[in-house]
Design a protein around this motif. Structure first.
Motif, mmCIF file in Angstrom:
data_model
loop_
_atom_site.group_PDB
_atom_site.id
_atom_site.type_symbol
_atom_site.label_atom_id
_atom_site.label_comp_id
_atom_site.label_asym_id
_atom_site.label_seq_id
_atom_site.Cartn_x
_atom_site.Cartn_y
_atom_site.Cartn_z
ATOM 1 N N VAL A 1 0.844 -1.199 0.000
ATOM 2 C CA VAL A 1 0.000 0.000 0.000
ATOM 3 C C VAL A 1 0.876 1.244 0.000
ATOM 4 O O VAL A 1 0.662 2.175 -0.786
ATOM 5 N N LEU B 1 -6.860 3.241 -0.611
ATOM 6 C CA LEU B 1 -5.589 2.623 -0.210
ATOM 7 C C LEU B 1 -5.157 3.108 1.170
ATOM 8 O O LEU B 1 -4.682 2.317 1.990
ATOM 9 N N ARG C 1 -7.217 1.355 3.770
ATOM 10 C CA ARG C 1 -6.759 -0.029 3.934
ATOM 11 C C ARG C 1 -5.421 -0.057 4.684
ATOM 12 O O ARG C 1 -5.207 -0.896 5.556
ATOM 13 N N GLY C 2 -4.530 0.861 4.343
ATOM 14 C CA GLY C 2 -3.244 0.939 5.026
ATOM 15 C C GLY C 2 -3.402 1.193 6.518
ATOM 16 O O GLY C 2 -2.701 0.588 7.331
#
Length: 85
Positions: free
Chosen positions: A23, A40, A43-44
């Motif tokens: 990521v 992203l 999610r990271g």
């Protein structure tokens, strides 16, 4: 992206760390569209929290090692064991 991404809760620490590194690599590349960058990033952050939780749990288990009178480890007490057992 989320349909093809593995469930974070089921990841090992190593899997989550590799996914987090990917990521970061993609975000740093500057080649990701803004909307995708936001996804992203989210999610990271979830991956980072998962990794931190796994590290915290491992540290807590290590701290529960019971030392004998000579200072050597005699036994490990499971993290979720009741105190005094």
């Amino acid at each position: 992206m989320t349909e093809s991404s593995p469930d974070i809760a089921g990841m090992t620490f190593e899997e989550a760390l590799r996914a987090l590194e990917e990521v970061v690599r993609r975000l740093e590349s500057g080649e990701v569209a803004l909307d995708d960058s936001i996804g992203l990033y989210e999610r990271g952050e979830a991956l980072r929290k998962h990794c931190q939780a796994r590290l915290d749990a491992a540290q807590a288990r290590i701290e529960r090692i019971v030392a004998g009178p000579d200072g050597q480890a005699q036994a490990a007490v499971p993290f979720d064991a009741e105190p005094g057992r």
